[in-house]
Design an enzyme around this catalytic site. Structure first.
Site, mmCIF file in Angstrom:
data_model
loop_
_atom_site.group_PDB
_atom_site.id
_atom_site.type_symbol
_atom_site.label_atom_id
_atom_site.label_comp_id
_atom_site.label_asym_id
_atom_site.label_seq_id
_atom_site.Cartn_x
_atom_site.Cartn_y
_atom_site.Cartn_z
ATOM 1 N N PRO A 23 46.202 -12.444 3.914
ATOM 2 C CG PRO A 23 47.435 -12.412 1.937
ATOM 3 C CD PRO A 23 47.597 -12.380 3.417
ATOM 4 C CG HIS A 24 41.072 -14.098 4.404
ATOM 5 N ND1 HIS A 24 39.722 -14.114 4.543
ATOM 6 C CD2 HIS A 24 41.519 -13.114 5.241
ATOM 7 C CE1 HIS A 24 39.366 -13.207 5.444
ATOM 8 N NE2 HIS A 24 40.441 -12.581 5.882
ATOM 9 N N GLY A 25 40.193 -14.867 0.928
ATOM 10 C CA GLY A 25 38.957 -14.563 0.209
ATOM 11 C C GLY A 25 38.155 -15.818 -0.010
#
Lengths: 544, 148
Positions: free
Chosen positions: B66-68
């Site tokens: 997960p990343h952003g």
């Protein structure tokens, strides 16, 4: 034969320029299209054919001896020579601008070792050839120095095209060739600086003592290093000043103007003008203005550089070359051997096997613009004669012709070029192929992917204005991106495939989001209607 | 790039508690808060959730990344979490995810983001490394396995 007295010199110059621009474009296009040969060959051949030593002997209907010998007996008129000099400055300024100095400093040791090997072998065999065949009296003879310097610089653009066509740009051989060529360029320019300094110091005909060499080499190298260091230190401040003018045209014009000033300065201190131009480009290469300047100056480059190549072709005196044709053939063969051995042998000690070393060697083989510029400087300064100039042109033609053929041939055998198979597996080339519904969409995604890599602080540059191929680099990572019609192809080594896939998938997701938003946003339809409303109404009441 | 800098013992959890995707993501963001570079926890969570909405970052073999991107972080921050038994993360292979590597980096600044994810996840391609990671008893052991 008398000089072209029929036209006013300025009118003659305008006609010459017009004819050269048209014929080099057509000649280059034909050669590329029909024979798949580099356009530079066509441009050189056009110059040789219409020059004063071939068809230039004959009068053009209504224009007289348009390309006859110049009044002073020179092969080209001073006006045309000035344009060719300006073109060489533009060429080297852009060449410096395209040099990724940080990558050059950081890049694989292999590229550096291969580059040095090529330069040392080429200079030694080039200068040696002049001595062995009696064209020069010793290693410090201007002819020997120039034949050495001419043989050093690789023109990597030609090899890059073959690597791209064979999909080997990201292969270990491809990466090494491209990295070595950067080193080769920088080293070639330093060699030229030293050679010009030595030749000018010996200009009084007294020759030059070995004792003075260090001084001259030190001065040339000092100017190079000093000017480059100052340029790099001031580059950001300089780019801020340029940005004050906001318009890209003004920024590019000012940068080019400064390149000309530095070129003049470098001539004043006894070095060649192109050295100053190259340093200016190199200094700006680390700023964010590279693309802006490249885009604005490229038009000038595209028009002028073919004229430069043709002018070099015009200077070839076939009569003078005939006398030294044997030497020319040997020099050309030595130029081939020097890169194959000079670059191939170090490659053998840097993880490549025989196949890989040969590929690296032949990839470094083509000589082009820098060789011609150096030869031109030698001829116009009187350091070399027509015969030696002809030899240099012959070598450029031979290596430019042989290079692509040998490089393509060396990849016919699909065997790995690396000694260790596990290294080969890591560096195995992989392709990520994306097919889109239209070329427009493919081009849009190409631009998004380029931007995404730049955001990751990769260095991305377009190989040539007319080639939709990009190099994407950071440290030891190297990818190529190509956009052909409705397809985008990203070539990567297996080691970094995951990174490339992840970058691309993020951009695909962004595209999907954008399409989704566009479908949902009714404002777009309203905007469209507003834009065309009343466009063709007689009363114009609904007009914008 | 230097992988050691963003990933520290403070941003590693060997026992994530959440039983759903959202709970795991919130827990991972809390780990990031420990890095001290987060100005707005909610904005970071929102950035990660928005990215997940487009497509799950659950890959194969229990790995999720997960990343952003948001300007609520000062620099690239990273966390690693292990969920014993795994959780349904909508992964590509339909299997539960049990190793989570989260990265958040500034939106308006250039710098490695995907590159960090790719590099930190590269050792996870190896089944033996995954097994050792799941059996790790301390964050330092995890750091040693991934970074050396």
């Amino acid at each position: 034969m008398s000089g072209p007295a029929e036209l006013h010199p300025l009118v003659q110059f305008v006609f010459q320029l017009g004819v050269l621009i048209v014929l080099t474009r057509v000649g280059g296009y034909w050669l590329r299209r029909w024979f798949r040969l580099p356009g530079v060959l066509g441009e050189l051949i056009v110059g040789m054919l219409i020059g004063p030593y071939a068809l230039g002997r004959f009068a053009w209907p209504g224009l007289g001896h348009l390309f006859g010998l110049a009044p002073g007996g020179g092969a080209v008129t001073p006006e045309l020579h000035a344009v060719a000099t300006f073109a060489s400055i533009v060429l080297l300024f852009l060449s410096g601008l395209e040099t990724d100095l940080s990558a050059f400093l950081r890049y694989s040791v292999v590229g550096t070792v291969v580059g040095i090997g090529g330069v040392v072998f080429s200079f030694y065999l080039g200068a040696g050839c002049a001595i062995w065949f009696g064209l020069a009296s010793g290693w410090l003879d201007p002819t020997a120095l120039f034949l050495g310097a001419i043989a050093t610089a690789t023109s990597v653009g030609i090899s890059a095209r073959i690597l791209s066509e064979r999909r080997k740009m990201a292969s270990p051989e491809g990466v090494t060739i491209l990295a070595a060529a950067v080193f080769d360029d920088v080293l070639g320019i330093i060699v030229l600086a030293i050679v010009v300094g030595m030749v000018r110091a010996a200009g009084d005909g007294q020759g030059i003592a070995w004792a003075d060499i260090l001084l001259i080499a030190g001065k040339a190298f000092g100017f190079w290093i000093g000017a480059t260091a100052i340029g790099l230190l001031l580059a950001r401040r300089f780019s801020r000043i340029l940005k004050y003018f906001q318009s890209p045209e003004a920024i590019a014009a000012l940068a080019l103007g400064c390149a000309l000033l530095l070129a003049g300065l470098s001539e004043m201190v006894g070095l060649a003008m192109i050295i100053g131009a190259y340093i200016m480009g190199l200094s700006l290469s680390r700023t964010d203005l590279v693309q802006v300047i490249q885009k604005e100056v490229e038009g000038l480059h595209n028009v002028l550089v073919p004229v430069f190549f043709a002018t070099m072709g015009m200077m070839v005196d076939f009569g003078a070359v005939q006398a030294v044709l044997k030497v020319g053939v040997v020099y050309s063969l030595l130029a081939v051997a020097s890169k194959v051995l000079g670059c191939g042998l170090p490659a053998l000690f840097c993880g490549f096997n025989r196949h890989g070393a040969v590929r690296v060697g032949v990839g470094m083989l083509p000589r082009g613009e820098v060789a011609l510029i150096v030869a031109g400087i030698g001829l116009t300064s009187g350091a070399i004669g027509q015969d030696v100039f002809g030899i240099a042109i012959l070598m450029t033609l031979v290596t430019t012709l042989l290079g692509p053929m040998l490089l393509a041939g060396s990849f016919e055998n699909p065997a790995s070029g690396l000694r260790k198979p596990e290294d080969a597996a890591k560096t195995e080339s992989k392709e990520i192929v994306l097919s889109f519904p239209s070329p427009d969409m493919a081009d849009f995604m190409r631009a998004r992917i380029v931007r995404a890599f730049r955001q990751e602080e990769f260095y991305v540059y377009r190989l040539a204005p007319d080639t939709p191929t990009y190099h994407i680099r950071k440290d030891e990572m190297f990818f190529t991106l190509e956009c052909e019609g409705d397809t985008v192809v990203l070539r990567v080594t297996a080691q970094y495939e995951a990174l490339a896939r992840l970058v691309v998938v993020e951009e695909m997701l962004a595209l999907r989001s954008m399409l989704h938003m566009a479908q949902e946003n009714v404002n777009i339809e309203t905007m469209e209607h507003e834009l065309v409303a009343g466009l063709f109404s007689d009363d114009g009441e609904d007009g914008p | 790039m230097n992988l050691k800098k963003p990933l520290t013992a403070e941003t590693i959890s060997l026992d994530l508690k959440g039983d759903s995707k959202d709970a795991i993501l919130a827990e991972m963001v809390d780990l990031l808060v420990a890095s001290g570079h987060i100005r707005d926890r909610e904005a970071v969570l929102k950035a990660v959730l928005e990215r997940e909405k487009r497509m799950s970052t659950g890959m194969q073999n229990g790995i999720a990344i997960p990343h952003g991107k948001t300007d609520s972080v000062d620099c690239l921050v990273a966390a690693l979490g292990i969920k014993r038994g795994g959780v349904d993360f909508g992964a590509l292979d339909g299997q539960p995810s049990n190793i989570f590597v989260m990265t958040v980096s500034p939106d308006s600044r250039t710098g490695p983001h995907i590159q960090f994810l790719a590099e930190i996840s590269r050792p996870l391609n190896d089944a033996a490394v995954r097994a050792k990671l799941l059996a790790a008893t301390s964050p330092d052991e995890v750091l040693h396995l991934l970074i050396g």
